[in-house]
Design a protein around this motif. Structure first.
Motif, PDB file in Angstrom:
ATOM      1  N   UNK A 272       0.836  -1.208   0.000  1.00  0.00           N
ATOM      2  CA  UNK A 272       0.000   0.000   0.000  1.00  0.00           C
ATOM      3  C   UNK A 272       0.867   1.254   0.000  1.00  0.00           C
ATOM      4  N   UNK A 273       1.939   1.232   0.800  1.00  0.00           N
ATOM      5  CA  UNK A 273       2.839   2.380   0.850  1.00  0.00           C
ATOM      6  C   UNK A 273       3.534   2.594  -0.493  1.00  0.00           C
ATOM      7  N   UNK A 274       3.958   1.508  -1.142  1.00  0.00           N
ATOM      8  CA  UNK A 274       4.638   1.617  -2.425  1.00  0.00           C
ATOM      9  C   UNK A 274       3.693   2.145  -3.502  1.00  0.00           C
ATOM     10  N   UNK A 275       2.450   1.653  -3.495  1.00  0.00           N
ATOM     11  CA  UNK A 275       1.458   2.146  -4.459  1.00  0.00           C
ATOM     12  C   UNK A 275       1.254   3.651  -4.272  1.00  0.00           C
ATOM     13  N   UNK A 276       1.172   4.081  -3.010  1.00  0.00           N
ATOM     14  CA  UNK A 276       1.009   5.514  -2.729  1.00  0.00           C
ATOM     15  C   UNK A 276       2.225   6.309  -3.190  1.00  0.00           C
ATOM     16  N   UNK A 277       3.428   5.747  -3.012  1.00  0.00           N
ATOM     17  CA  UNK A 277       4.641   6.458  -3.428  1.00  0.00           C
ATOM     18  C   UNK A 277       4.730   6.556  -4.952  1.00  0.00           C
ATOM     19  N   UNK A 278       4.415   5.451  -5.645  1.00  0.00           N
ATOM     20  CA  UNK A 278       4.378   5.508  -7.103  1.00  0.00           C
ATOM     21  C   UNK A 278       3.380   6.570  -7.559  1.00  0.00           C
ATOM     22  N   UNK A 279       2.252   6.608  -6.871  1.00  0.00           N
ATOM     23  CA  UNK A 279       1.208   7.591  -7.160  1.00  0.00           C
ATOM     24  C   UNK A 279       1.769   9.014  -6.991  1.00  0.00           C
TER      25      UNK A 279
END
Length: 410
Positions: A272-279
């Protein structure tokens, strides 16, 4: 300090509004990237390289020469562009730099197929001579130097040459030599305070100069129409290497975050954190593409700063979620996450708000040099704070619901 007293906002009830907003911003950024990358694809460049080089990359990544020139009077862009082209150079961009009243230009020269320092330096020398022939051909005379471009050592040597009473050149620091150094320092210092250019001879009148020096300035110097403030040259191989390293630096930083969050919490929290960072990174880069802002090494540094800042805010929320899950076993995960976000909301407003004010002031007052860096941080802090609530948290809820549905189906 409670900015919002006992907030009870049901954040996850608005998750579809958040998702639609993120998809819209992502779509606009992607459309801009694809549109700008299409000419690269048509030239045979691969999809990934096409998108990367479809951005407005700085000379750090593309190679070439970037020259900053200050003129005494308002310059004509077309005249500058035409003179450089006729001089055998390939100016890709000739644009105004900083406030228009400062009469500064940024000249970006096309990449030359060499990494040799001599060739890159020769290109900047050719540019200087071309501009000098165009703007100062009538002022130039035999043995005369341009006071707006002369170096300190050249200035001292010329002043000594003009004074018949000068000490021999092989003599060490004598009173005479120190006197010339002081006079030269006053001239160079005054030129620097004026932004790099003496635009009028009257600006020399108020300086504390000796009469012999003033005479030498009249006889052996002239005020050029421009001054080269700085020259940045990067070869094509170095530029490609910097682009590759910047790409891997961002990628490895995201991978390190995934490992850290996965070990500290659970793998789903890490994802979830990685998806948010990519976002966060993608939308920030999308804004650069939409506004056609230049991406330099300082912007990459800002993106890496954004990665660290955004994940810090996400960790604070996830840490509170972990604590509340242990204490509130009877409540569903969505309620726990809403409560955790509300409990950390004041902290988020204070830290993000204060940081935003600082970088926004840097964006407004930091000048053109720091514009890209500060713009990336301004956008990144807003998007990073938003994604911790609107992207990372819904992903955890959806994943948990997916796992429970699979167990129920089994």
């Amino acid at each position: 300090m409670d900015i919002v007293r006992e907030p009870k906002i049901q954040w996850l009830n608005y998750k579809w509004i958040f998702i639609c907003l993120s998809l819209l911003l992502s779509f606009l950024g992607a459309a801009s990237l694809v549109t700008r990358a299409m000419p690269r694809w048509e030239s045979g460049m691969g999809p990934v390289q096409g998108v990367i080089f479809g951005l407005n990359l700085g000379v750090d990544f593309t190679g070439g020469t970037l020259v900053y020139v200050k003129f005494a009077q308002t310059p004509e862009l077309e005249r500058v562009r035409r003179s450089l082209t006729e001089g055998g150079l390939r100016p890709e961009e000739v644009t105004r730099f900083d406030d228009e009243s400062k009469n500064q230009l940024q000249i970006r020269m096309a990449q030359i197929e060499t990494d040799k320092a001599d060739n890159l330096t020769a290109q900047s020398r050719t540019l200087f001579e071309t501009l000098r022939q165009e703007f100062d051909s009538q002022k130039m005379g035999e043995g005369r130097l341009d006071l707006n471009n002369v170096s300190r050592s050249e200035l001292i040597a010329k002043l000594r040459e003009a004074d018949s009473a000068a000490a021999p050149e092989d003599e060490s620091l004598t009173e005479t030599q120190r006197r010339y150094q002081e006079q030269a320092d006053r001239l160079i210092g005054a030129r620097t305070q004026l932004g790099g250019v003496f635009s009028d001879p009257s600006q020399l009148q108020d300086l504390d100069l000796e009469e012999s020096v003033r005479k030498a300035l009249d006889e052996r110097f002239y005020l050029g129409s421009f001054s080269l403030l700085s020259v940045e040259s990067v070869g094509p191989k170095v530029g490609q290497e910097l682009a590759d390293r910047a790409f891997w630096a961002v990628l490895f930083s995201l991978g390190g975050v995934l490992v850290y969050i996965g070990l500290r919490f659970q793998l789903v929290f890490g994802m979830a954190a990685i998806i948010a960072l990519f976002h966060d990174v993608f939308i920030t880069v999308g804004f650069f593409s939409l506004l056609h802002k230049e991406i330099s090494l300082t912007v990459i540094a800002a993106l890496l700063t954004l990665v660290g800042y955004s994940i810090n805010d996400t960790i604070v929320i996830f840490d509170r979620v972990r604590e509340n899950v242990r204490e509130m076993r009877t409540k569903d995960l969505e309620s726990v996450i809403n409560l955790s976000i509300n409990q950390t909301l004041n902290r988020t407003i204070l830290t993000s708000g204060m940081t935003f004010l600082a970088v926004f002031a840097l964006y407004l007052l930091g000048g053109q040099v720091l514009n890209g860096f500060s713009f990336a941080l301004v956008v990144g802090i807003i998007i990073g704070t938003y994604s911790s609530i609107a992207i990372a948290s819904p992903v955890v809820v959806w994943w948990q619901a997916y796992r429970e549905n699979r167990k129920a189906g089994a």
